[in-house]
Write an enzyme that holds these catalytic residues in place. Structure first.
Site, PDB file in Angstrom:
ATOM      1  N   ASP A  23       0.884  -1.204  -0.004  1.00  0.00           N
ATOM      2  CA  ASP A  23       0.016  -0.065   0.040  1.00  0.00           C
ATOM      3  C   ASP A  23       0.910   1.210   0.177  1.00  0.00           C
ATOM      4  OD1 ASP A  23      -3.294   0.621   0.928  1.00  0.00           O
ATOM      5  OD2 ASP A  23      -1.720   2.167   1.121  1.00  0.00           O
ATOM      6  N   ILE A  24       0.539   2.183  -0.758  1.00  0.00           N
ATOM      7  CA  ILE A  24       1.256   3.497  -0.834  1.00  0.00           C
ATOM      8  C   ILE A  24       1.416   4.513   0.434  1.00  0.00           C
ATOM      9  CG2 ILE A  24      -0.447   5.117  -1.658  1.00  0.00           C
ATOM     10  CD1 ILE A  24       1.705   5.586  -4.158  1.00  0.00           C
TER      11      ILE A  24
ATOM     12  N   ASN B  53     -13.056  -3.514   2.185  1.00  0.00           N
ATOM     13  CA  ASN B  53     -13.940  -2.304   2.459  1.00  0.00           C
ATOM     14  C   ASN B  53     -14.920  -2.156   1.021  1.00  0.00           C
ATOM     15  OD1 ASN B  53     -12.791  -1.243   4.867  1.00  0.00           O
ATOM     16  ND2 ASN B  53     -11.199  -0.166   3.477  1.00  0.00           N
TER      17      ASN B  53
ATOM     18  N   VAL C 191     -10.964   2.963  -3.936  1.00  0.00           N
ATOM     19  CA  VAL C 191     -10.420   2.374  -5.306  1.00  0.00           C
ATOM     20  C   VAL C 191     -11.661   1.085  -5.591  1.00  0.00           C
ATOM     21  CG1 VAL C 191      -8.772   1.174  -6.621  1.00  0.00           C
ATOM     22  CG2 VAL C 191      -8.181   2.659  -4.788  1.00  0.00           C
TER      23      VAL C 191
ATOM     24  N   HIS D  32     -10.234  -5.032  -3.262  1.00  0.00           N
ATOM     25  CA  HIS D  32      -8.895  -5.489  -2.812  1.00  0.00           C
ATOM     26  C   HIS D  32      -8.993  -5.992  -1.270  1.00  0.00           C
ATOM     27  CE1 HIS D  32     -10.085  -1.147  -2.617  1.00  0.00           C
ATOM     28  NE2 HIS D  32      -9.182  -1.112  -1.453  1.00  0.00           N
ATOM     29  N   MET D  33      -8.108  -6.799  -0.843  1.00  0.00           N
ATOM     30  CA  MET D  33      -7.922  -7.015   0.455  1.00  0.00           C
ATOM     31  C   MET D  33      -6.785  -6.515   1.207  1.00  0.00           C
ATOM     32  SD  MET D  33      -6.857 -10.756   2.076  1.00  0.00           S
ATOM     33  CE  MET D  33      -8.675 -11.648   1.867  1.00  0.00           C
ATOM     34  N   HIS D  34      -6.844  -5.726   2.047  1.00  0.00           N
ATOM     35  CA  HIS D  34      -5.780  -5.186   2.921  1.00  0.00           C
ATOM     36  C   HIS D  34      -5.093  -6.142   3.577  1.00  0.00           C
ATOM     37  CE1 HIS D  34      -6.831  -0.758   2.225  1.00  0.00           C
ATOM     38  NE2 HIS D  34      -8.041  -1.186   1.889  1.00  0.00           N
TER      39      HIS D  34
HETATM   40  P1  5GP Z   1      -9.757   1.320   0.182  1.00  0.00           P
HETATM   41  O1  5GP Z   1      -9.980   2.699   0.995  1.00  0.00           O
HETATM   42  O2  5GP Z   1     -10.460   1.446  -1.179  1.00  0.00           O
HETATM   43  O3  5GP Z   1     -10.226   0.182   0.758  1.00  0.00           O
HETATM   44  O4  5GP Z   1      -8.271   1.134   0.011  1.00  0.00           O
HETATM   45  C1  5GP Z   1      -7.476   1.801  -0.941  1.00  0.00           C
HETATM   46  C2  5GP Z   1      -5.960   1.679  -0.746  1.00  0.00           C
HETATM   47  O5  5GP Z   1      -5.420   1.992  -1.767  1.00  0.00           O
HETATM   48  C3  5GP Z   1      -5.624   2.826   0.362  1.00  0.00           C
HETATM   49  O6  5GP Z   1      -5.130   2.097   1.220  1.00  0.00           O
HETATM   50  C4  5GP Z   1      -4.475   3.748  -0.367  1.00  0.00           C
HETATM   51  O7  5GP Z   1      -3.443   4.020   0.437  1.00  0.00           O
HETATM   52  C5  5GP Z   1      -3.918   2.557  -1.290  1.00  0.00           C
HETATM   53  N1  5GP Z   1      -3.519   3.261  -2.777  1.00  0.00           N
HETATM   54  C6  5GP Z   1      -4.146   4.254  -3.302  1.00  0.00           C
HETATM   55  N2  5GP Z   1      -3.469   4.571  -4.592  1.00  0.00           N
HETATM   56  C7  5GP Z   1      -2.641   3.778  -4.787  1.00  0.00           C
HETATM   57  C8  5GP Z   1      -1.347   3.615  -5.602  1.00  0.00           C
HETATM   58  O8  5GP Z   1      -1.305   4.392  -6.349  1.00  0.00           O
HETATM   59  N3  5GP Z   1      -0.660   2.830  -5.226  1.00  0.00           N
HETATM   60  C9  5GP Z   1      -0.738   1.635  -4.157  1.00  0.00           C
HETATM   61  N4  5GP Z   1       0.284   0.874  -4.117  1.00  0.00           N
HETATM   62  N5  5GP Z   1      -1.512   1.853  -3.446  1.00  0.00           N
HETATM   63  C10 5GP Z   1      -2.669   2.787  -3.407  1.00  0.00           C
END
Ligand code: 5GP
Ligand code: ZN
Length: 114
Positions: free
Chosen positions: A30-31, A87, A96, A100-102
């Site tokens: 994660d970024i 989420n 996004v 995706h699974m964190h």
């Molecule tokens: P969500 O809130 O949709 O469950 O999580 C999206 C995740 O994607 C966030 O934790 C965010 O930091 C990560 N993320 C967003 N843009 C990028 C990216 O360009 N590269 C990577 N590696 N992670 C990203």
């Protein structure tokens, strides 16, 4: 899918720190990590979110857990523990819209779903 950030990462059109991949899943850092280890595991197919889980994609989505277990063992945090988070939509804070699974590990976690 065009205009999907995670599809572009899967297709290597934009860079990411990929730590694991197989025929069904790609895992990358994660970024903006929330813990010492914070990975995102994505199915290769463009599935927008949990509401799009069907019998047709259940094997691929279930495989996210297989990959999570494999990564946890490979990286040495399986016994210590970790959290898998998915989420869905606005109330859960999904930003996004490629499912995706964190996979979060490396520190003790409280129950603070934010
Ligand atoms: P969500 O809130 O949709 O469950 O999580 C999206 C995740 O994607 C966030 O934790 C965010 O930091 C990560 N993320 C967003 N843009 C990028 C990216 O360009 N590269 C990577 N590696 N992670 C990203
Ligand atoms: Zn996508």
């Amino acid at each position: 899918m065009e205009d999907c950030l995670f599809c572009k990462i899967i297709d290597k059109k934009i860079p990411a720190d990929i730590v694991y991949e197989d025929d069904q899943v790609v895992a990358f850092k994660d970024i903006n990590p929330a813990a010492p280890i914070h990975l995102l595991l994505v199915p290769r197919s463009h599935v927008p979110g949990t509401n799009d889980a069907t019998e047709a994609n259940q094997a691929e989505l279930g495989h996210l857990f297989v990959a999570a277990a494999k990564i946890a063992k490979e990286q040495g945090f399986a016994a210590q523990g970790y959290r898998c988070i998915v989420n869905c939509n606005q109330d859960a804070g999904q930003v996004v819209f490629h499912l995706h699974m964190h996979l979060v590990a490396g520190r003790k976690m409280g129950w603070n779903p934010a």
